[in-house]
Design a protein around this motif. Structure first.
Motif, PDB file in Angstrom:
ATOM      1  N   VAL A 291      -4.033 -17.987  17.520  1.00 16.50           N
ATOM      2  CA  VAL A 291      -3.067 -17.004  18.032  1.00 16.50           C
ATOM      3  C   VAL A 291      -3.778 -15.915  18.837  1.00 16.50           C
ATOM      4  N   ALA A 292      -4.932 -15.462  18.364  1.00 19.12           N
ATOM      5  CA  ALA A 292      -5.666 -14.414  19.071  1.00 19.12           C
ATOM      6  C   ALA A 292      -6.060 -14.845  20.472  1.00 19.12           C
ATOM      7  N   ALA A 293      -6.302 -16.139  20.665  1.00 17.12           N
ATOM      8  CA  ALA A 293      -6.741 -16.654  21.963  1.00 17.12           C
ATOM      9  C   ALA A 293      -5.596 -17.189  22.815  1.00 17.12           C
ATOM     10  N   GLY A 294      -4.349 -17.055  22.333  1.00 15.02           N
ATOM     11  CA  GLY A 294      -3.201 -17.443  23.146  1.00 15.02           C
ATOM     12  C   GLY A 294      -2.509 -18.723  22.756  1.00 15.02           C
ATOM     13  N   GLY A 295      -2.915 -19.369  21.656  1.00 15.50           N
ATOM     14  CA  GLY A 295      -2.238 -20.562  21.175  1.00 15.50           C
ATOM     15  C   GLY A 295      -1.093 -20.207  20.239  1.00 15.50           C
ATOM     16  N   THR A 296      -0.499 -21.216  19.618  1.00 20.90           N
ATOM     17  CA  THR A 296       0.647 -20.984  18.736  1.00 20.90           C
ATOM     18  C   THR A 296       0.480 -21.721  17.410  1.00 20.90           C
TER      19      THR A 296
ATOM     20  N   LYS B 143      -5.799 -22.430  25.779  1.00 21.42           N
ATOM     21  CA  LYS B 143      -6.335 -23.069  26.972  1.00 21.42           C
ATOM     22  C   LYS B 143      -7.851 -23.206  26.855  1.00 21.42           C
ATOM     23  N   GLY B 144      -8.331 -24.402  27.143  1.00 22.97           N
ATOM     24  CA  GLY B 144      -9.762 -24.654  27.123  1.00 22.97           C
ATOM     25  C   GLY B 144     -10.349 -24.985  25.769  1.00 22.97           C
TER      26      GLY B 144
ATOM     27  N   ILE C  70     -12.821 -22.954  19.838  1.00 17.91           N
ATOM     28  CA  ILE C  70     -12.064 -22.061  20.712  1.00 17.91           C
ATOM     29  C   ILE C  70     -13.035 -21.073  21.342  1.00 17.91           C
ATOM     30  N   ARG C  71     -13.011 -20.988  22.673  1.00 17.44           N
ATOM     31  CA  ARG C  71     -13.801 -19.995  23.406  1.00 17.44           C
ATOM     32  C   ARG C  71     -12.837 -19.052  24.100  1.00 17.44           C
TER      33      ARG C  71
END
Length: 290
Positions: free
Chosen positions: A118-123, A173-174, A191-192
């Motif tokens: 979630v912090a990196a933009g996923g769900t 993403k990524g 996750i990066r």
């Protein structure tokens, strides 16, 4: 470690709310963060290990400390639902974004993977295939996961301790999908984000089997509601077998009855992902500090 070499410095981020923390202590004698501290000290003797509680109001690093001053940050499991907007989830996600921005390598299990996602933009969402309880079965590395250092030493298919009702829905993403199984598509990922790197798993390599048994007893009503057991007595009997295997890990009869092999019963193999993270990412960071 040579006397002149700085000790590894680890920070454990325990996102259990206070009531969950105390319930876990009453059940197995330690919170999720305390379990992590004990595990890290066993894997890296001499490491300096500290704990923070990012879900708690007013929690923060000690005066004069910064996230960049640690060799690794470890995110514990938690009953928080990352798709719910609460003060606890907001604080925890904000903390993880700060970890990414600091550049300090991080590792998380169960909710830790979900927080980083979630912090990196996923769900994240509730499990679509139901409760994954006690053990995640037949975890299989992805094509990229077969050569990823997180899973070095794991076979082509393995089981691991797991208790969760939520899962990663979409990776950021990524991100790299490292492993999955029939129940949970994302069992491990890299996750990066914002200059930081995170390795995480949906399962619990840090848990000894007595803690798996404790989790089953604490969540007995949920297991019954999910149709995995018909009564608390059934849950208790299963948990008793898991507890007995913890005390006597060489008992083949219990391992057979529970459908487990050495990937779970052998503590050294069970800790594979944590050991790999410490050796690779934390090792690289320690070298860079010298």
């Amino acid at each position: 470690m040579h006397p002149s070499t700085p000790a590894l410095r680890f920070l454990v981020a325990e996102s259990e709310p206070p009531e969950a923390r105390e319930a876990r202590r009453a059940s197995v004698g330690r919170s999720s963060g305390e379990t992590y501290l004990d595990t890290l000290r066993s894997l890296a003797p001499g490491a300096e290990c500290y704990r923070i509680k990012p879900a708690d109001a007013g929690a923060g690093l000690p005066a004069g400390e910064s996230l960049a001053g640690y060799d690794g940050v470890f995110l514990t499991g938690s009953p928080l639902h990352l798709y719910e907007e609460t003060p606890e989830t907001r604080r925890t996600v904000e903390f993880m974004r700060a970890v990414f921005a600091s550049g300090t390598p991080s590792f998380g299990s169960c909710a830790g993977l979900q927080v980083a996602t979630v912090a990196a933009g996923g769900t994240v969402r509730a499990n679509t295939r139901g409760f994954e309880a006690a053990f995640a079965r037949r975890i299989t590395p992805s094509e990229q996961g077969r050569s990823h250092p997180l899973l070095a030493g794991r076979p082509a298919c393995y089981d691991a301790p797991a208790v969760h009702t939520d899962e990663v829905e979409t990776l950021p993403k990524g991100a790299i999908l490292i492993a999955g199984n029939r129940v949970t598509a994302v069992q491990a990922a890299e996750i990066r984000f914002d200059g930081g790197v995170f390795w995480g798993v949906q399962y619990h390599p840090e848990l000894a089997l007595d803690e798996v048994a404790g989790a089953l007893r604490r969540q007995a009503d949920g297991l019954i509601e999910a149709g995995l057991a018909r009564s608390r007595d059934e849950v208790g009997a299963y948990a008793d077998d898991v507890d007995a295997l913890h005390r006597e890990p060489c008992r083949r009869d219990l391992a057979w009855r529970l459908g487990l092999d050495e990937q779970v019963t052998d503590a050294s193999k069970r800790l594979t992902e944590l050991r790999n993270f410490i050796e690779v990412l934390c090792g690289n960071r320690e070298t860079a500090r010298r």
